[in-house]
Design an enzyme around this catalytic site. Structure first.
Site, PDB file in Angstrom:
ATOM      1  N   ASP A 479       3.300  -9.180 -12.010  1.00  0.00           N
ATOM      2  CA  ASP A 479       3.123  -7.743 -12.223  1.00  0.00           C
ATOM      3  C   ASP A 479       3.596  -7.330 -13.611  1.00  0.00           C
ATOM      4  O   ASP A 479       4.284  -8.086 -14.317  1.00  0.00           O
ATOM      5  CB  ASP A 479       3.931  -7.000 -11.144  1.00  0.00           C
ATOM      6  CG  ASP A 479       3.342  -5.641 -10.802  1.00  0.00           C
ATOM      7  OD1 ASP A 479       2.567  -5.103 -11.605  1.00  0.00           O
ATOM      8  OD2 ASP A 479       3.688  -5.108  -9.721  1.00  0.00           O
ATOM      9  N   MET A 480       3.279  -6.118 -14.020  1.00  0.00           N
ATOM     10  CA  MET A 480       3.661  -5.598 -15.343  1.00  0.00           C
ATOM     11  C   MET A 480       3.562  -4.085 -15.234  1.00  0.00           C
ATOM     12  O   MET A 480       2.471  -3.541 -15.191  1.00  0.00           O
ATOM     13  CB  MET A 480       2.627  -6.137 -16.336  1.00  0.00           C
ATOM     14  CG  MET A 480       2.934  -6.007 -17.787  1.00  0.00           C
ATOM     15  SD  MET A 480       2.337  -4.454 -18.472  1.00  0.00           S
ATOM     16  CE  MET A 480       2.727  -4.679 -20.170  1.00  0.00           C
ATOM     17  N   CYS A 527      -1.461  -8.416 -12.250  1.00  0.00           N
ATOM     18  CA  CYS A 527      -1.307  -7.042 -11.763  1.00  0.00           C
ATOM     19  C   CYS A 527      -0.571  -6.274 -12.844  1.00  0.00           C
ATOM     20  O   CYS A 527       0.247  -6.828 -13.570  1.00  0.00           O
ATOM     21  CB  CYS A 527      -0.477  -7.085 -10.474  1.00  0.00           C
ATOM     22  SG  CYS A 527      -0.033  -5.467  -9.820  1.00  0.00           S
ATOM     23  N   ASP A 549      -3.546   0.085  -7.375  1.00  0.00           N
ATOM     24  CA  ASP A 549      -2.542   0.436  -6.362  1.00  0.00           C
ATOM     25  C   ASP A 549      -3.140   1.374  -5.323  1.00  0.00           C
ATOM     26  O   ASP A 549      -2.530   1.617  -4.277  1.00  0.00           O
ATOM     27  CB  ASP A 549      -1.338   1.126  -7.019  1.00  0.00           C
ATOM     28  CG  ASP A 549      -0.355   0.115  -7.573  1.00  0.00           C
ATOM     29  OD1 ASP A 549      -0.470  -1.074  -7.236  1.00  0.00           O
ATOM     30  OD2 ASP A 549       0.520   0.510  -8.359  1.00  0.00           O
TER      31      ASP A 549
HETATM   32  C1  GLA Z   1       3.288  -2.312  -8.769  1.00  0.00           C
HETATM   33  C2  GLA Z   1       2.164  -3.075  -8.109  1.00  0.00           C
HETATM   34  C3  GLA Z   1       2.278  -2.933  -6.607  1.00  0.00           C
HETATM   35  C4  GLA Z   1       3.625  -3.431  -6.142  1.00  0.00           C
HETATM   36  C5  GLA Z   1       4.731  -2.714  -6.884  1.00  0.00           C
HETATM   37  C6  GLA Z   1       6.073  -3.333  -6.593  1.00  0.00           C
HETATM   38  O1  GLA Z   1       3.131  -0.950  -8.609  1.00  0.00           O
HETATM   39  O2  GLA Z   1       0.935  -2.647  -8.561  1.00  0.00           O
HETATM   40  O3  GLA Z   1       1.242  -3.629  -5.963  1.00  0.00           O
HETATM   41  O4  GLA Z   1       3.694  -4.820  -6.366  1.00  0.00           O
HETATM   42  O5  GLA Z   1       4.523  -2.748  -8.292  1.00  0.00           O
HETATM   43  O6  GLA Z   1       7.075  -2.721  -7.289  1.00  0.00           O
END
Ligand code: GLA
Length: 739
Positions: A479-480, A527, A549
């Site tokens: 993720d980022m 992500c 999301d």
């Molecule tokens: C981001 C991702 C989500 C989830 C959250 C966790 O928003 O897009 O899918 O993994 O972080 O903090």
């Protein structure tokens, strides 16, 4: 030979089954674009397309020839701040402090296959015969700098790639201030420009705009490709539809700041440029060193948008994505995020996993919250060790217990980030990107690590190796969750600060490469707060990406439809989540949510323990269905049929490679009353073949289904509705089988 060079006219003709791309070296050594369009037969000379015109107010190359003006020539690699007077493809500051560039032809070579780009993601070939590469070397004599233009033409796809390698052969350092990966000057502006635009939770919405005079672009200055714009643009003729007409698609295989622009001049020529964003890029090139630009891709179709998208899907799915998962149907997963967020214990997770296994799920993904002290998004990023309170027996134990249930195990990480409240930050406060003495902005209470500093990337790699080594892990979600701002690094001196955005993304690529090399069997999903870095660059490392999301089925219609312009179904992370939806608080039927999520990698993002018995039966059936058809859905040929951007209905379909089986999906968001009779013309079937259609009697020829269509209006649907929902949020799927 797909790439021809005609000596007498000094003309290059790059052509395959679909298109021709023709340019020539003119008398002064400039590369002049002659034609980019539907395939034409080769001939020795296309000089009639080389337009010299006497135009008032033009600056002329020669005092005594008023017809020769760089401003009015269509070029392949225009210099900057000279007589062209549009944005150049390359700007370099030389030792005299000027930024004028003037690159002329020096040599070329043609070879089979495709070159790799060091440290950067790029399309590839598996066999040399799949593509031919043309390398043209140009030189700016004054600067003593060479530019190697790398063109690769694919044989079995309507695809041309281009990138540039700049080489400093002088004895001085020079500064590259701008470098576009691809420049095409088209002779007219009768196009509409397609953008994929949006924001968090509504990524990659489709927007069209007719070209107008002047500069028009999409870009990112956020340090990642962004939710706001995708590194892509397409130009279609006004009459082009999904099924017919001409369209040119351009994408950049890059995950950092980019710009994709069209500049329409007063004579209605259109200059297309795509590359790194020049506003946040400069690179000091030492003598004897070189710099490689990211790769751009051009796709041509004269059979509408679907064909353009399908070429991108094949290219990105099969010749950009890599690894063992590339050609495989993807595991059906349960992600813990929307089910429990940060609030879990080992027991809670195991209960979820047990329920998931009973339903037929194959992979359990433990999302955010598993590492040291991470109970909210204020802390712990950077400390990649399991939280002892939530997981007292450690990750290994949890993982083996989950694997004992017959599930695979996956984990969430966010390696580029740090919270101030973390051991990592306390030990290395100088490891975040910031400009000394300046204010620093927070994003989701977190900061960006200085991935331009190799020691930081090494340290993060070591922590992750420690987590993954010996762990029976099958999947990682990388993720980022914030953009880059106030970018500065104490690691680099002042003359390198303008290279940081690019160096940052090179650091990200470096870490990805190390991880996929060490763990070749792990399935990576990229992500960035949903789809904030859903770009071709990421696909080289992670064959799938979390699309958004926003897991609401209705919103997902637009997001997935827009994403399909460029990206294959196998790359789109799509989950069924709880109702009411956590982003929109909208209630939709479970069938509808799954019917949308099937067109992606498919999984669930809810707590299965909270499903009713009735819902569990339905979920089991959904998983059974997806297991049966996922190969077709994820690896078949995808067609958009009806756009959610144009009304209440959406439809799309996938067809198997041999056209023997297809699935059609239709969605109607709001119930309508007393509506007209409607048919949905299908695509991609074998016209001679007869098909059965699930829930319909009789047989249908492929051409009949394409020309007449499936009847989708209410009267027919309600007759065969199997008790399915008939109100708002209606979805229908039909399976077509050749007989
Ligand atoms: C981001 C991702 C989500 C989830 C959250 C966790 O928003 O897009 O899918 O993994 O972080 O903090």
């Amino acid at each position: 030979m797909p790439i021809q060079y005609h000596e007498t006219s000094q003309t290059f003709h790059l052509t395959n089954r679909w298109f021709s791309y023709i340019f020539k070296i003119n008398h002064e050594g400039y590369l002049i674009q002659l034609y980019c369009g539907s395939r034409i037969r080769d001939k020795e000379n296309f000089d009639e397309l080389y337009e010299l015109a006497c135009r008032p107010m033009a600056t002329n190359y020669y005092q005594d020839d008023r017809t020769y003006s760089l401003e009015h020539l269509k070029q392949e690699f225009p210099g900057a701040f000279g007589a062209d007077m549009r944005k150049g493809a390359i700007e370099i500051e030389g030792k005299d402090g000027t930024k004028y560039t003037d690159f002329r032809f020096e040599s070329f070579r043609i070879e089979p296959g495709k070159l790799e780009l060091e440290g950067l993601p790029a399309c590839y070939v598996e066999e040399e015969a799949e593509a031919t590469t043309l390398v043209i070397t140009l030189k700016d004599e004054h600067l003593q700098v060479r530019a190697h233009l790398l063109y690769t033409l694919y044989e079995q796809l309507p695809v041309l790639t281009r990138s540039v390698r700049v080489e400093n052969d002088s004895e001085n350092e020079v500064r590259i201030e701008a470098l576009t990966s691809l420049n095409v000057d088209l002779p007219d502006d009768n196009y509409e420009r397609l953008m994929l635009t949006g924001a968090w939770a509504r990524e990659r919405h489709i927007e069209w705009e007719p070209l107008h005079s002047g500069y028009q672009s999409v870009y990112s200055l956020r340090g990642h490709s962004s939710h706001n714009f995708n590194p892509f643009l397409a130009l279609k003729r006004p009459s082009t539809t999904e099924e017919s007409g001409e369209v040119l698609g351009f994408a950049l295989i890059y995950s950092g700041n980019f710009e994709a622009s069209v500049d329409v001049d007063t004579y209605h020529t259109s200059r297309i440029q795509i590359g790194m964003n020049r506003d946040t890029f400069a690179w000091l090139l030492e003598p004897g060193t070189s710099f490689q630009s990211p790769e751009a891709v051009m796709v041509y179709s004269d059979q509408g948008l679907n064909k353009m998208s399908q070429a991108f899907h094949t290219l990105f799915g099969r010749r950009l994505a890599r690894g063992v998962w590339r050609d495989k149907a993807r595991p059906i997963l349960l992600n813990s995020w929307e089910g429990v967020y940060f609030d879990f214990t080992e027991e809670k997770i195991l209960n979820m996993a047990k329920e998931a296994a009973n339903l037929g799920v194959e992979l359990f993904v433990l999302d955010d919250g598993w590492f040291q002290g991470r109970n909210s998004d204020w802390t712990s990023l950077g400390d990649w060790v399991a939280d002892e309170e939530k997981l007292p027996d450690g990750l290994d134990t949890l993982c083996s217990k989950i694997c004992d249930l017959g599930l695979k195990f996956g984990l969430w990480i966010e390696p580029e980030m740090v919270n101030v409240e973390s051991d990592l930050y306390r030990a290395h406060p100088d490891w975040r990107l910031e400009i000394a003495g300046r204010h620093i902005s927070a994003g989701r209470h977190q900061y960006v690590l200085d991935f331009t500093n190799p020691a930081v990337v090494d340290a993060v790699a070591k922590m992750l190796f420690k987590v993954f080594d010996g762990l029976n892990i099958s999947y990682v979600k990388w993720d980022m969750n914030r953009s880059l701002t106030e970018v500065g690094s104490t690691y680099w001196n002042a003359s390198h600060q303008q290279s940081l955005y690019h160096r940052f993304i090179l650091g990200v690529y470096d870490l990805y490469e190390r991880l996929i090399e060490r763990y070749p069997n792990i399935l990576f999903e990229s992500c960035a707060s949903g789809g904030g870095r859903f770009d071709p660059g990421m696909m080289y490392y992670a064959p799938q990406a979390w699309t958004s999301d926003d897991t609401d089925g209705v919103e997902r219609l637009k997001i997935q439809y827009g994403t399909s312009m460029l990206y294959p179904i196998s790359s789109m992370g799509s989950h069924v989540s709880a109702s009411p939806n956590h982003q929109l608080h909208r209630n939709t039927p479970l069938e509808f949510r799954a019917d949308v999520a099937y067109f992606g990698t498919f999984g669930y993002e809810l707590n299965p323990a909270s499903l009713s018995d009735e819902e569990k039966v339905l979920v089991k059936e959904q998983i059974r269905f997806m297991k049966e058809y996922r190969e077709l859905i994820q690896l078949g040929t995808f067609y958009r049929l009806k756009s959610p951007f144009e009304g209440n209905e959406t439809a799309w379909m996938v067809v198997s490679q041999d056209r023997k089986i297809a699935i059609v999906a239709y969605y109607r968001v709001i119930q309508e009353i007393n509506t007209a009779y409607r048919r949905l013309p299908l695509q991609g079937l074998d016209p001679e073949q007869t098909y059965t259609v699930s829930d319909r009697d009789g047989m249908f020829y492929g051409d009949e289904l394409e020309k007449i269509g499936l009847i989708i209006s209410d009267s027919s649907a309600s007759e065969n509705n199997d008790g399915k929902n008939e109100g708002d949020f209606l979805s229908r799927m039909w399976i077509l089988k050749a007989v």
